[in-house]
Design an enzyme around this catalytic site. Structure first.
Site, PDB file in Angstrom:
ATOM      1  N   ARG A 224       5.380 -13.032   9.462  1.00  0.00           N
ATOM      2  CA  ARG A 224       6.100 -11.791   9.199  1.00  0.00           C
ATOM      3  C   ARG A 224       7.418 -11.792   9.968  1.00  0.00           C
ATOM      4  NH1 ARG A 224       1.880  -8.029  10.377  1.00  0.00           N
ATOM      5  NH2 ARG A 224       3.229  -6.609   9.249  1.00  0.00           N
TER       6      ARG A 224
ATOM      7  N   LYS B 182       4.512   0.126  10.063  1.00  0.00           N
ATOM      8  CA  LYS B 182       4.614   1.373   9.309  1.00  0.00           C
ATOM      9  C   LYS B 182       4.110   2.554  10.132  1.00  0.00           C
ATOM     10  CE  LYS B 182       3.171   0.011   5.044  1.00  0.00           C
ATOM     11  NZ  LYS B 182       2.501   0.179   3.738  1.00  0.00           N
TER      12      LYS B 182
ATOM     13  N   GLU C 186       0.881  -1.163   0.000  1.00  0.00           N
ATOM     14  CA  GLU C 186       0.000   0.000   0.000  1.00  0.00           C
ATOM     15  C   GLU C 186       0.923   1.218   0.000  1.00  0.00           C
ATOM     16  OE1 GLU C 186      -2.224   0.768   3.574  1.00  0.00           O
ATOM     17  OE2 GLU C 186      -3.581   2.150   2.552  1.00  0.00           O
TER      18      GLU C 186
END
Length: 562
Positions: free
Chosen positions: A264, A274, A38
RNA sequence: UGGGGCGUAGCCAAGCGGUUAAGGCAUCGGGUUUUGAUCCCGACAUUCGGAGGUUCGAUCCCUCCCGCCCCAGCCA
């Protein structure tokens, strides 16, 4: 028979095993993967893991990997990030070729699919507001309640959805929802929202739309549009997989990618989200997304990490489904391993202490030949100016050193790397402070080059630089950004409380060998006995490099003194 | 008994019914070395979260238990 060649092959992770199985069964001759960021922030080392996985599989199995920006939320996304993300992926060494896409490329198709869902009585326009919807959703243990708008007619839904699209409703008043099962134990299946009204300008489609599709709906259909074979994502999307499959099944799409989830990356002494990285930037705890202390791809680049070192790191940690924490040391080791091979060796003094060679002629300058890489003769050699006054590392001198200190002390003899043996005779101190100003030594002219013809040995070899020839420059030493292993561990303590106050140490008066004036931004070197350093990409100017310490050398001396 | 996942050494991680239970990092010894670096050798799980069961044989299959992670955005 002979399986010796198989021995050193790295075993395939579970995802690659699936790719191989699909290849062998004929399901997919070649894989098509995608990396779907994104564009609302910079890429970090965790994304690098995903990039290496997706592009790596494409490379290894003759497939392709698409770069697709998942830009379904116009309020969060910006073009600046698109640019930065592309640069980072390329820098890491991957090529998407013609396969650059945006989820927003599919907005028209996605809209048509939504109309189709309505026609199949699998979607409806719901007039519940956010709060009401939350109440209807139920809880983890109790089923939800059906919306009063759930059984509208196809015609009414079509009419309302068109009105939504045409901007006739305010934000928050209506949404389009999938009609699945409000009693499902999987909350994602309790009539999830597919479209919401957002009267915002999109970075690519401008003001064309005032309704935007949600992630779950968009992602599977975008994958399907691109005929992705293996859609790889992180573990938290495992619960979303039934929904991913539901949309594709209900719409009977010609292709049906398989979503596979993996764990992850977690690294200790840092934060990876983020949102948190953004906060560090916005609140000026660091100097930007590319601050060398940040584990963003751009930060690592500026710190001096090589693309190969990051790829090697990702290969080394592997892919699995276990939530694991990798030691920062593993990352550091990956750069050391790469830089050890490629970085030329140079001499530089971080904390200069003046040495006067009292028996060396005042005006004499000699050339000292130095190897650029002791293990690799192909890297050649260079010459270093030597003169009466030098700088050595302040930490390489002690007035009254312990036995195991293999460096300079009064009455001790050491080797100046590639130059001469010197013996310390005396020190000059500041009368007020007691600080050592100069060290006076004598040299043995017979030891030119660093070997004594009489065969006598010396315990230590130290680095040096000629005082009048040295290039004065700034060197920045970095330490981990956080002082604790897991800054996120305690939910009652803000992660920023754990910032390491000493993560950046700037040394403005370093003295390095003169040849370094010719280095270009981004060049990396090893300052012998210190570590690997790179020329800062932003703050260096021609003839005047600023160095960033990428990582120190392993230091068993420092370790034993802890 | 909401649902979904995961437990192999200090940290990662192979293992896919018969293995001496790979490999890397870390650690500890030793050697080489004009970087206390690199490099090289060696040590490092009688045991796979626990308890039962199936089997000639279980880290691997079954049952139960324990622990950890994720899910109640009109974020992705």
């Amino acid at each position: 028979m002979d399986n010796s060649t198989e021995k050193d092959e790295k075993p395939l992770d579970f995802i690659r095993q699936i790719v191989v199985a699909d290849q062998e069964s004929g399901k997919h001759a070649t894989p098509v993967t995608r990396f779907p960021p994104e564009p609302n922030g910079f890429l970090h080392i965790g994304h690098a893991k995903s990039i290496c996985l997706n592009f790596g599989i494409a490379d290894e199995f003759n497939g392709t990997c698409h770069l697709r920006f998942d830009d379904t939320n116009p309020t969060k996304e910006e073009d600046e990030y698109v640019r930065a993300i592309k640069e980072d992926v390329q820098w890491l060494g991957f090529d998407w070729g013609e396969n650059l896409f945006f989820s927003s490329d599919y907005f028209d198709k996605l809209y048509d699919f939504a109309v189709e869902l309505i026609k199949r009585e699998k979607a409806y326009v719901c007039g519940l507001n956010a709060e009401e919807m939350r109440q209807h959703r139920g809880t983890l243990k109790e089923p939800g309640k059906e919306s009063p708008y759930r059984n509208r007619s196809i015609e009414e839904n079509l009419e309302l959805f068109t009105a939504m699209k045409e901007g006739k409703f305010d934000e928050g008043t209506h949404v389009l929802r999938a009609k699945i099962d409000m009693a499902s134990p999987n909350l994602n299946m309790r009539d999830p929202v597919i479209y919401r009204i957002m009267k915002a300008t999109h970075h690519r489609t401008g003001d064309k739309w005032c309704i935007y599709p949600m992630y779950d709906y968009t992602h599977c259909l975008s994958d399907e549009q691109e005929v992705i074979t293996h859609s790889l994502c992180t573990l938290e999307f495992e619960d979303h997989r039934p929904l991913y499959d539901w949309f594709l099944d209900v719409l009977e799409t010609p292709s049906h990618p398989r979503q596979i989830e993996f764990a992850r990356l977690n690294l200790n002494y840092t934060v990876m989200s983020k949102r948190k990285l953004m906060q560090l930037v916005q609140e000026n705890h660091v100097q930007g997304w590319d601050d060398p202390r940040m584990l963003t791809v751009s930060g690592l680049r500026r710190r001096g990490y090589t693309p190969a070192s990051i790829r090697n790191f990702c290969a080394e940690i592997g892919i699995g489904k276990r939530e694991s924490w990798i030691d920062m040391g593993v990352l550091e080791n990956a750069v050391r391993n790469d830089l050890n091979i490629i970085a030329p060796r140079v001499l530089g003094v971080l904390d200069p202490l003046k040495v006067v060679i009292t028996n060396y002629p005042e005006d004499k300058t000699e050339d000292i030949k130095a190897k650029n890489h002791p293990q690799n003769p192909d890297m050649g050699s260079r010459s270093l100016p030597f003169s009466r006054e030098l700088y050595i590392e302040r930490t390489d001198f002690m007035e009254d050193p312990p036995k195991k200190f293999f460096r300079l002390g009064i009455g001790r003899e050491v080797r100046l790397r590639y130059a001469y043996f010197i013996t310390c005779e005396s020190v000059v101190k500041d009368e007020q402070t007691g600080e050592i100003l100069e060290v006076h030594c004598t040299y043995d002219p017979a030891t030119y080059g660093g070997n004594a013809p009489d065969g006598r040995k010396v315990k230590g070899t130290i680095h040096w630089v000629s005082a009048k020839h040295a290039l004065k420059c700034e060197i920045r030493l970095y330490d981990r950004l956080f002082a604790v292993e897991n800054p996120d561990a305690d939910k009652d303590v803000d992660f920023k409380e754990h910032l390491n106050p000493n993560s950046l140490q700037s040394l403005p008066n370093c003295m390095v060998e003169p040849s370094l004036a010719d280095l270009a931004p981004g060049d990396c070197v090893q300052f012998e006995r210190q570590g690997y350093f790179c020329v800062d990409l932003k703050d260096s100017s021609p003839g005047q490099p600023v160095f960033n310490r990428t990582v120190g050398l392993r230091d068993s001396w420092a370790k034993r003194n802890k």
